[in-house]
Write an enzyme that holds these catalytic residues in place. Sequence first.
Site, mmCIF file in Angstrom:
data_model
loop_
_atom_site.group_PDB
_atom_site.id
_atom_site.type_symbol
_atom_site.label_atom_id
_atom_site.label_comp_id
_atom_site.label_asym_id
_atom_site.label_seq_id
_atom_site.Cartn_x
_atom_site.Cartn_y
_atom_site.Cartn_z
ATOM 1 N N CYS A 153 0.820 -1.520 -0.299
ATOM 2 C CA CYS A 153 -0.300 0.063 -0.405
ATOM 3 C C CYS A 153 1.017 1.028 -0.373
ATOM 4 C CB CYS A 153 -1.039 -0.262 1.493
ATOM 5 S SG CYS A 153 -0.853 -1.150 2.582
ATOM 6 N N ARG A 186 7.247 -11.563 5.955
ATOM 7 C CA ARG A 186 6.768 -11.362 7.299
ATOM 8 C C ARG A 186 7.849 -11.812 7.683
ATOM 9 N NH1 ARG A 186 1.025 -9.766 6.643
ATOM 10 N NH2 ARG A 186 0.752 -7.830 5.016
ATOM 11 N N GLN A 220 0.094 -10.590 -2.410
ATOM 12 C CA GLN A 220 -0.898 -10.799 -2.064
ATOM 13 C C GLN A 220 -2.010 -10.022 -3.492
ATOM 14 O OE1 GLN A 220 -0.505 -7.870 1.013
ATOM 15 N NE2 GLN A 220 -1.507 -9.427 2.168
ATOM 16 N N ASP A 278 -2.857 -7.073 -4.622
ATOM 17 C CA ASP A 278 -3.129 -6.157 -3.738
ATOM 18 C C ASP A 278 -4.319 -5.039 -4.539
ATOM 19 O OD1 ASP A 278 -2.354 -5.782 -1.326
ATOM 20 O OD2 ASP A 278 -0.105 -6.317 -1.703
ATOM 21 N N HIS A 336 -5.687 -1.046 -4.596
ATOM 22 C CA HIS A 336 -6.091 0.660 -4.144
ATOM 23 C C HIS A 336 -6.008 1.412 -5.068
ATOM 24 C CE1 HIS A 336 -2.733 -1.325 -1.381
ATOM 25 N NE2 HIS A 336 -3.239 -0.929 -0.468
ATOM 26 N N LYS A 352 -12.018 -2.343 8.610
ATOM 27 C CA LYS A 352 -11.886 -2.746 7.683
ATOM 28 C C LYS A 352 -13.233 -3.352 7.360
ATOM 29 C CE LYS A 352 -8.964 -5.849 9.452
ATOM 30 N NZ LYS A 352 -7.575 -6.624 9.153
ATOM 31 N N HIS A 393 -8.843 0.210 0.746
ATOM 32 C CA HIS A 393 -7.472 -0.911 0.178
ATOM 33 C C HIS A 393 -8.401 -1.759 0.311
ATOM 34 C CE1 HIS A 393 -4.285 0.903 3.116
ATOM 35 N NE2 HIS A 393 -4.889 1.593 3.018
#
Length: 403
Positions: free
Chosen positions: A96, A125, A143, A145, A147, A227, A273
């Site tokens: 992000c 991670r 991911q 992802d 946005h 979220k 997101h």
Amino acid sequence: MDDLDHRNLSVKLNLWHLQDDAPGMVFWHPRGYALYRVLEDYVRRKMRGAGYAEVRTPQLLPREFWVRSGHWDKFGEHMFRVDDGEHTMALKPMSCPCHVQIFNKGLRSWRELPIRYAEFGACHRNEPSGSLHGIMRTRAFEQDDAHVFCREQDVEGEVARFMALLGEVYRDLGFPDYEVALATRPSVRAGDDATWDRLEAMLGNAARQCGLEARINPGEGAFYGPKLEFSLRDRLARSWQCGTVQLDAVLPQRLDASYVAPDGGRARPLMIHHAIFGSLGRMIAILLEHHGGVLPFWLSPDQVAVAPISRDQAGYGAEVLAAFEGAGIRAVAYDGADTISRRIVAAHDMAVPVMAIVGKREMREGRVTLRERDGLQADVPLVEAVSRLQARARPGAPAAETP
């Protein structure tokens, strides 16, 4: 582990493996990566059709960047760090903040908004070893992802757009129903209470406008905003949290995102997101366990196994294989020295949904015998066999066609 655990299925179906000397890092085998790419390409088409532009951002970024975004304080202990002698760098745990950098290049106008970016972001991670679980929880993952940079008045429409997309994808994957939760402000968070009040109300209203009744999940929001969390329920009645929609006013402020407002002044965009899967590996694990390793035709790594009865039909078998492959069907040759019955068993064990058997008559007449996993057979011309399997290869198509 039972036979339907995705870790056992990965071995049986030769999809991927993990090693003790590389914990949480997945080695994708050809069949597993074929499945991976089917899902990735499918979602890529869906995102493009919904108005998202695909981007690609760096893996390694300076510590100062993550400090500004707030991720260093929140996730720093779980980041993989690299020191080049002058700077401390870190592998990105999420994409992000990188998308904000793309938005920030150039002067943006309110007329351009909403701006939608999507990325299959490779993330790392440093999860505790005890929390790792097959490919559901790893240290390296990708991911889906996405946005959106928009104004407040755009939020409802953008959430509705994403909800339509998410519903289509989940139905195609065999999950017509899902559960929704609204995750509210955590105890440790960025932003003032007035902003949280506004964003929680905005996201809750957007969900209701989409006909969703979200249960409240108190304190489970992201550190930057509330979220919506979407959970799938598999055939064993287990619930899996996958997709998410998050509303964020913090990152645009911290990373100085702005656009020219209608009055000529500068304004901050809101950032939404999005993720449908959350992690491609995790979704693959869920799908394998949900379907017991026997995936729908459109998802199967190998969709059809071409099996000549004897070596005399090997040439025609190669023609059949080429015809399927030319039509975009994932075909594999089962033309070894074993008997045809043993090859049928082998294809069944590898969860190949269809066999195309060719013998003397099939070769002479330009036909194939399509054999389903349950033993049902259909003797059809090769052209018809190709069209039948092409129809089944569409996402969400029925599992089998009655002969």
